[in-house]
Design an enzyme around this catalytic site. Structure first.
Site, short mmCIF file in Angstrom:
data_model
loop_
_atom_site.label_atom_id
_atom_site.label_comp_id
_atom_site.label_asym_id
_atom_site.label_seq_id
_atom_site.Cartn_x
_atom_site.Cartn_y
_atom_site.Cartn_z
CE LYS A 167 41.89 46.15 3.21
NZ LYS A 167 42.30 45.09 4.12
CE LYS B 103 42.42 36.02 0.05
NZ LYS B 103 41.28 36.92 0.07
CG HIS C 161 50.62 42.55 -10.44
ND1 HIS C 161 50.57 43.67 -11.23
CD2 HIS C 161 49.37 42.44 -9.90
CE1 HIS C 161 49.35 44.19 -11.19
NE2 HIS C 161 48.62 43.47 -10.38
CG HIS C 162 55.74 39.58 -5.09
ND1 HIS C 162 54.75 40.29 -4.47
CD2 HIS C 162 56.13 38.61 -4.23
CE1 HIS C 162 54.53 39.75 -3.26
NE2 HIS C 162 55.35 38.74 -3.10
CB SER D 80 41.91 34.45 3.19
OG SER D 80 40.85 35.20 3.70
#
Length: 474
Positions: free
Chosen positions: A109, A73, A67-68, A365
């Site tokens: 993922k 994604k 979560h840095h 993306s």
């Protein structure tokens, strides 16, 4: 787990081994390194879906590794090989991948443990929508929290079901389209996303082949022209990589699929092989090519560049010695085991690592996510302006020189960029810049023996800086 069963370590431990090797060359405290390495959140769900007259309980995962930076994604794969270890490993690779190509996401993922061949389209849609509902319930999806994408066994079709389910459950979210990428263009997808990973692989290998010193050491000329290439896997990534190598002047000498491999040293025509496979159901018995019954043997045939674009751990301690290619471009996730890496390093081969080379997908993306958040298509604002400006300049030059350019030349000169032109150019710039960055670390850091370690150092440095700035670490 069968894909990694021939290694003594689990896939996640293998990633950790590469991480530890690189961490020694960074300046961060053990606390920061521990935090970078750990998976922050792991969601494991089982949910019932009615299939025919029966109810099936489906096992599924979503792992947010870091979560840095937000959102997280990473793709969603549908496969019987899915387990928690694999999803954790792939999520951690996504964190490092995003950092290397300077895409401001944390890694994630997802995986659903099913054999897609056993279900009808309607049943797959039910499973996908139900999985999405589970992600929404647990806050594991959203434009600012976690943005999935296609992966093995999924495509734009599944992404359209996901975005529809998410939008239905969040009717007032103006940015709902940005909850997933890899969507059909009609649903906010971006042109160029389908071929992005394969094109990124080509850009990355092409950049590596430009380095005169490296090519000399391998006994090769610079450039991809004339180089013999073997590609394993004719899925989305492998097919597009093979296509761009062919267009770039390389000779496609071998193609490998699960039913076997074919080889022809004077070259294979990709489109003809694809057509042959469509009509016969197999790449084998392609006119003029040698059949190789055991697909893994296809990796060992003579070539300059080998592109494994299929499964994990296909090159390992058992077969690495027999690989003849001088350049191995990891288009798949984790196609080499750490043992194979050591053998290749000893032999002085050039391995271009997955955490850099297959980052084309996440790069594009990112462009799609930005497009969805800005609610405007790329090129819409500048295309006409550019064309008008080019026309002005051309008219001035023509009147000054009294020379007229031909209709065709005029058409080429006056063309403003379309969305796909801007996407390709952004991807090319990213792959070139990132390769030079990791190459520099490789050459300028004493004791770093390969590009993979350099890529991990690059990733750890960028993620570590983010954590350091949080002020919670010494």
């Amino acid at each position: 787990m069968s894909q990694h069963s021939n290694t003594t370590q689990s896939f996640f431990q293998g990633v950790g081994r590469n991480f530890d090797k690189a961490a020694k060359f960074t300046k961060f405290s053990s606390g920061i390194l521990e935090q970078i390495k750990a998976c922050n959140s792991i969601l494991r769900v089982r949910f019932p879906v009615k299939i025919g007259d029966n109810v099936e309980v489906i096992e599924a995962y979503r792992v947010q590794h870091s979560h840095h930076k937000l959102p997280c994604k990473g793709g969603i794969r549908f496969s019987m090989e899915v387990d928690q270890d694999e999803v954790m490993a792939l999520a951690s690779l996504m964190t490092y991948k995003c950092a290397i190509v300077n895409v401001p996401f944390g890694g994630a993922k997802g995986g659903v443990k099913i054999d897609t061949k056993k279900y009808t389209e309607y049943e797959l849609e039910k499973i996908t929508r139900r999985y999405t509902t589970e992600l929404v319930k647990k806050n594991f999806i959203g434009p600012g929290t976690d943005v999935p994408a296609p992966d093995y066994g999924t495509s734009a079709r599944e992404m359209s079901w996901i975005v529809d389910t998410y939008t239905t459950l969040n009717p007032n979210d103006i940015n709902a389209q940005a909850c997933v990428t890899g969507k059909p263009v009609s649903q906010g997808g971006v042109r160029g996303r389908t071929e992005a990973t394969g094109l990124g692989v080509f850009f990355g290998v092409r950049e590596a082949c430009k380095n005169e010193e490296d090519m000399q050491r391998l006994g090769l000329t610079t450039g991809v022209e004339g180089k013999k290439v073997i590609v394993q896997g004719l899925g989305n990534v492998g097919y597009h990589a093979a296509k761009y190598f062919e267009e770039g002047g390389s000779i496609l000498v071998g193609l490998i699929e699960y039913e076997g491999a074919i080889y022809n040293e004077s070259g294979l025509d990709l489109e003809e092989v694809v057509a042959h496979r469509k009509s016969t159901g197999s790449i084998l018995n392609f006119p003029g090519a040698t059949n190789i019954e055991d697909p893994s043997k296809g990796l060992e045939y003579p070539c300059d560049i080998l592109i494994p674009a299929a499964l994990e751990s296909v090159i390992n301690g058992f077969n690495a010695d027999r690989i003849q290619a001088q350049i191995i471009g990891e288009a798949a996730n984790g196609p080499l085991t750490p043992d194979a890496d050591e053998i290749f390093n000893r032999k002085g081969k050039l391995v271009i690592p997955d955490i850099y080379l297959n980052a084309g997908g996440v790069t594009v993306s990112y462009f799609e996510w930005l497009k969805n958040l800005s609610h405007v298509r790329y090129g819409r604002l500048e295309k006409r302006f550019s064309e008008n400006m080019f026309a002005e300049i051309l008219n001035i030059i023509e009147s000054m020189t009294n020379q007229k350019v031909s209709k065709l030349e005029r058409k080429i000169i006056l063309r403003g960029p379309d969305e796909v032109d801007l996407v390709y150019s952004g991807l090319e710039d990213t792959m070139i810049g990132s390769y030079q960055e990791i190459h520099q670390i490789w050459k300028n850091t004493e004791g770093v023996e390969d590009l993979r370690t350099a890529a991990f150092i690059c990733a750890i440095n960028k993620v570590g800086e983010s954590y350091k700035e949080l002020g919670i670490f010494p």
